[in-house]
Design a protein around this motif. Structure first.
Motif, PDB file in Angstrom:
ATOM      1  N   SER A 176     -28.463 -97.143  -9.255  1.00 17.50           N
ATOM      2  CA  SER A 176     -28.957 -96.856  -8.090  1.00 17.50           C
ATOM      3  C   SER A 176     -28.989 -95.407  -7.658  1.00 17.50           C
ATOM      4  N   PRO A 177     -29.946 -94.706  -7.096  1.00 21.13           N
ATOM      5  CA  PRO A 177     -29.530 -93.231  -6.556  1.00 21.13           C
ATOM      6  C   PRO A 177     -28.660 -93.364  -5.383  1.00 21.13           C
ATOM      7  N   LEU A 178     -28.406 -94.291  -4.796  1.00 21.96           N
ATOM      8  CA  LEU A 178     -27.500 -94.364  -3.714  1.00 21.96           C
ATOM      9  C   LEU A 178     -26.233 -94.927  -4.024  1.00 21.96           C
ATOM     10  N   ALA A 179     -25.882 -95.154  -5.309  1.00 22.69           N
ATOM     11  CA  ALA A 179     -24.543 -95.398  -5.719  1.00 22.69           C
ATOM     12  C   ALA A 179     -23.519 -94.379  -5.500  1.00 22.69           C
ATOM     13  N   PHE A 207     -35.823 -94.256  -0.412  1.00 20.09           N
ATOM     14  CA  PHE A 207     -37.058 -94.452  -0.845  1.00 20.09           C
ATOM     15  C   PHE A 207     -37.198 -94.801  -2.249  1.00 20.09           C
ATOM     16  N   ALA A 208     -36.303 -93.543  -2.934  1.00 23.04           N
ATOM     17  CA  ALA A 208     -36.496 -93.970  -4.595  1.00 23.04           C
ATOM     18  C   ALA A 208     -35.974 -95.322  -4.862  1.00 23.04           C
ATOM     19  N   SER A 209     -34.896 -95.678  -4.204  1.00 24.54           N
ATOM     20  CA  SER A 209     -34.075 -96.722  -4.614  1.00 24.54           C
ATOM     21  C   SER A 209     -35.182 -98.148  -4.210  1.00 24.54           C
ATOM     22  N   ARG A 210     -35.983 -97.836  -3.324  1.00 26.62           N
ATOM     23  CA  ARG A 210     -36.841 -99.119  -3.043  1.00 26.62           C
ATOM     24  C   ARG A 210     -38.178 -98.995  -4.016  1.00 26.62           C
ATOM     25  N   GLU A 266     -32.970 -84.557  -7.118  1.00 30.27           N
ATOM     26  CA  GLU A 266     -33.792 -84.948  -8.436  1.00 30.27           C
ATOM     27  C   GLU A 266     -32.870 -85.566  -9.532  1.00 30.27           C
ATOM     28  N   GLY A 267     -31.816 -85.039  -9.751  1.00 28.94           N
ATOM     29  CA  GLY A 267     -30.888 -85.596 -10.683  1.00 28.94           C
ATOM     30  C   GLY A 267     -30.627 -86.864 -10.554  1.00 28.94           C
ATOM     31  N   ARG A 268     -30.260 -87.563  -9.135  1.00 29.91           N
ATOM     32  CA  ARG A 268     -29.864 -88.791  -9.124  1.00 29.91           C
ATOM     33  C   ARG A 268     -31.160 -89.798  -9.285  1.00 29.91           C
ATOM     34  N   ILE A 269     -32.421 -89.178  -9.007  1.00 25.95           N
ATOM     35  CA  ILE A 269     -33.593 -89.984  -9.294  1.00 25.95           C
ATOM     36  C   ILE A 269     -33.734 -90.132 -10.983  1.00 25.95           C
ATOM     37  N   GLN A 270     -33.612 -88.984 -11.481  1.00 24.04           N
ATOM     38  CA  GLN A 270     -33.569 -89.031 -12.980  1.00 24.04           C
ATOM     39  C   GLN A 270     -32.580 -89.947 -13.522  1.00 24.04           C
ATOM     40  N   GLN A 271     -31.324 -89.937 -13.115  1.00 29.02           N
ATOM     41  CA  GLN A 271     -30.631 -91.025 -13.515  1.00 29.02           C
ATOM     42  C   GLN A 271     -30.962 -92.385 -13.542  1.00 29.02           C
ATOM     43  N   TYR A 272     -31.601 -92.640 -12.169  1.00 29.42           N
ATOM     44  CA  TYR A 272     -32.128 -93.913 -11.924  1.00 29.42           C
ATOM     45  C   TYR A 272     -33.267 -94.352 -13.076  1.00 29.42           C
TER      46      TYR A 272
END
Length: 198
Positions: A178-181, A95-98, A164-170
């Protein structure tokens, strides 16, 4: 027919707001800029939303609906704890990546100077996901008559902190990372959290 047109216009406003959050990182969004983006007057914006805070809440409500409706489906379709956790986290990251603009809301970065209620809504959203994960762990404890050590709450917290951390990096990388990387390989490092040792 009027209600349908009003709903369509509301969606157009929210889509424009999300796009502005994505395209103008770090820039404060005013109703004048948003009205120009939508192609209407500020007065027309206020006919659909009483305030800018309500527009942000509209995006948060969209996020909640998208995430929690799908989380409920995952809970019904998957019985294995590791798959429930993995698919729930993958759902949020997908969802975050989109929706990069909405990620600026999820991190609170776009809410600087906005109503404190909005930060509370974001906090509540992540708390609900964490509570859901904690319940999955506790249900598993009951099913296998065991106890996690460290406890279920600590494990659920680590998983949501990772998301949350991956979304913050994005957001921090202006949506280039990408948060999916590498998510599938990183999940392999996190998956042991779901295992209850004898």
């Amino acid at each position: 027919m009027a209600a349908k047109n009003s709903s369509k216009r509301k969606n157009e406003i929210l889509q424009a707001l999300a796009l502005m959050l994505e395209k103008d990182p770090g820039e404060r969004i005013t109703t004048a800029k948003l009205a120009k983006q939508v192609g209407v007057s500020e007065a027309a914006l206020y006919r659909h939303f009483p305030s800018k805070a309500r527009m942000f809440e509209g995006l948060i409500e969209f996020t909640e609906e998208a995430i929690f409706s799908r989380m409920n489906i995952i809970a019904k379709e998957q019985s294995a704890l590791n798959l429930q956790c993995q698919q729930t986290l993958s759902l949020i990251l997908t969802f975050a990546s989109r929706n990069p603009g909405i990620c600026r809301l999820l991190t609170g970065e776009a809410l600087s100077g906005e109503h404190e209620r909005l930060r509370g809504r974001i906090s509540q959203l992540f708390n609900r996901v964490e509570t859901h994960l904690k319940q999955l762990f506790r249900q598993y404890e009951v099913a296998v008559k065991g106890r996690y050590s460290p406890d279920a709450g600590s494990r659920a917290n680590l998983l949501i902190a990772t998301v949350e951390g991956r979304i913050q990096q994005y957001v921090r990388t202006d949506f280039s990372q990408s948060p999916l990387a590498s998510w599938d390989s990183q999940w392999q490092l996190l998956e042991p959290i779901t295992v209850l040792s004898a």
